[in-house]
Write a protein that holds these residues in place. Structure first.
Motif, short mmCIF file in Angstrom:
data_model
loop_
_atom_site.label_atom_id
_atom_site.label_comp_id
_atom_site.label_asym_id
_atom_site.label_seq_id
_atom_site.Cartn_x
_atom_site.Cartn_y
_atom_site.Cartn_z
N VAL A 2 13.28 38.45 88.53
CA VAL A 2 14.56 38.89 87.95
C VAL A 2 14.34 39.40 86.53
CG1 VAL A 2 16.84 38.15 87.16
CG2 VAL A 2 15.97 37.38 89.39
N MET A 3 13.57 38.66 85.74
CA MET A 3 13.27 39.08 84.37
C MET A 3 12.54 40.42 84.37
SD MET A 3 13.92 37.32 81.54
CE MET A 3 12.46 37.58 80.51
N SER A 4 11.62 40.60 85.27
CA SER A 4 10.83 41.83 85.32
C SER A 4 11.69 43.03 85.71
CB SER A 4 9.68 41.67 86.32
OG SER A 4 8.82 40.63 85.94
N VAL A 5 12.48 42.88 86.76
CA VAL A 5 13.30 43.98 87.25
C VAL A 5 14.36 44.38 86.21
CG1 VAL A 5 14.99 44.69 88.99
CG2 VAL A 5 12.92 43.44 89.67
N THR A 6 15.04 43.38 85.64
CA THR A 6 16.05 43.70 84.62
C THR A 6 15.40 44.29 83.38
OG1 THR A 6 15.96 41.39 83.82
CG2 THR A 6 17.70 41.95 85.41
N ALA B 98 25.64 43.62 82.00
CA ALA B 98 25.28 42.58 82.97
C ALA B 98 23.77 42.42 83.04
CB ALA B 98 25.85 42.92 84.34
N LEU B 99 23.04 43.54 83.06
CA LEU B 99 21.57 43.48 83.09
C LEU B 99 21.03 42.78 81.85
CD1 LEU B 99 20.58 47.07 84.33
CD2 LEU B 99 20.19 44.91 85.53
N PHE C 128 17.93 34.44 81.62
CA PHE C 128 16.70 34.05 82.31
C PHE C 128 15.54 33.89 81.33
CE2 PHE C 128 19.06 34.76 86.03
CZ PHE C 128 18.35 34.30 87.12
N ALA C 129 15.58 34.63 80.22
CA ALA C 129 14.53 34.49 79.20
C ALA C 129 14.58 33.09 78.60
CB ALA C 129 14.72 35.54 78.11
N LEU D 158 5.24 41.74 89.24
CA LEU D 158 5.60 42.51 90.43
C LEU D 158 4.40 42.87 91.30
CD1 LEU D 158 8.35 44.83 88.92
CD2 LEU D 158 8.65 42.76 90.30
N GLY D 159 3.21 42.38 90.92
CA GLY D 159 2.07 42.51 91.82
C GLY D 159 0.92 43.36 91.34
N LEU D 160 1.08 44.09 90.24
CA LEU D 160 -0.02 44.91 89.74
C LEU D 160 -0.92 44.07 88.84
CD1 LEU D 160 1.89 48.23 88.95
CD2 LEU D 160 0.38 47.75 90.88
N SER D 161 -1.59 43.10 89.46
CA SER D 161 -2.35 42.12 88.69
C SER D 161 -3.86 42.20 88.94
CB SER D 161 -1.87 40.71 89.04
OG SER D 161 -1.93 40.48 90.43
#
Length: 236
Positions: free
Chosen positions: A13-17, A64-65, A72-73, A187-190
């Motif tokens: 959620v933190m990443s997407v927002t 809202a974002l 969440f932070a 998000l997976g680019l690790s």
């Protein structure tokens, strides 16, 4: 729901927002750069947005974002401190090849976030309250609500505001220097190769983005924006 109840879900959620807010900053920066070259063109954009229903809906969505990102932070910061004490992030940026700036930012995200929040409130006062909000409630604050160019001149004509905005922009840069890569990591680019690429791409992107904001502030502060020499039909 796993996005709320699990640690990984909260990070997603933190990443997407966060990435959505970066996209907004990109649009905002492009809009601000227009003000450097044409006050009339900038005000046309302000009028196109203004208090029109689609702009109001977009503003509510953006708020809202931002609110979700902030909440969440705080949740994740409290969770990290409780689980790991002073080691707030699972992976240290310097260990993964990041810059010193990213490493410092990774350990001070909450402080940076608070500075950014205070700067945001100041920005809302200087512009949103005198433009969209003023248009909605039918008041004026020295200029027409759609005369955003005049508000830029007023705001950055005050040296105190200039200093505060420069500090704010620097805080955002530090925050994004770590936040962009962190979002991609979540998000997976690790992978080892893509991790370094994302760190490099992110650092370049956010540096150019913040440089755009900084140039606008300083150009109006020192009265060297090209648009100042020809505004409202009166060319010097």
């Amino acid at each position: 729901m796993w996005l709320i109840n699990s640690s990984i879900g909260r990070k997603v959620v933190m990443s997407v927002t966060g990435l959505a807010l970066i996209l907004f900053l990109t649009f905002h920066c492009a809009m601000n750069v227009v003000a450097l070259f044409s006050g009339e063109a900038y005000n046309m954009i302000c009028e196109l947005l203004g208090a029109n229903w689609y702009a109001v809906v977009a503003t509510i969505g953006l708020a809202a974002l931002a609110l979700i990102h902030i909440v969440f932070a705080f949740i994740l910061t409290a969770q990290n401190r409780k689980a790991r004490g002073d080691n707030r992030y699972e992976v240290a940026t310097t260990v993964n090849g990041g810059s010193t700036a990213e490493a410092w930012a990774s350990g001070n995200m909450l402080v940076l976030g608070l500075i950014i929040l205070v700067g945001l409130l100041l920005h809302l006062y200087h512009f949103w309250s005198k433009m969209m909000l003023a248009e909605i409630i039918g008041t004026t604050a020295g200029h027409l609500p759609t005369d955003g160019f005049a508000f830029i001149i007023d705001t950055f004509g005050d040296p105190v505001n200039v200093v505060l905005y420069v500090i704010w922009i620097c805080a955002i840069w530090f925050h994004l220097a770590h936040g962009f890569w962190s979002a991609m990591h979540t998000l997976g680019l690790s992978g080892k190769i893509w991790q370094k690429r994302m760190q490099c791409i992110g650092l370049i992107y956010v540096s150019l983005l913040m440089l755009g904001f900084l140039v606008v502030v300083l150009a109006f502060a020192f009265k060297c924006a090209p648009s100042l020499y020809c505004y409202a039909g009166s060319c010097c």
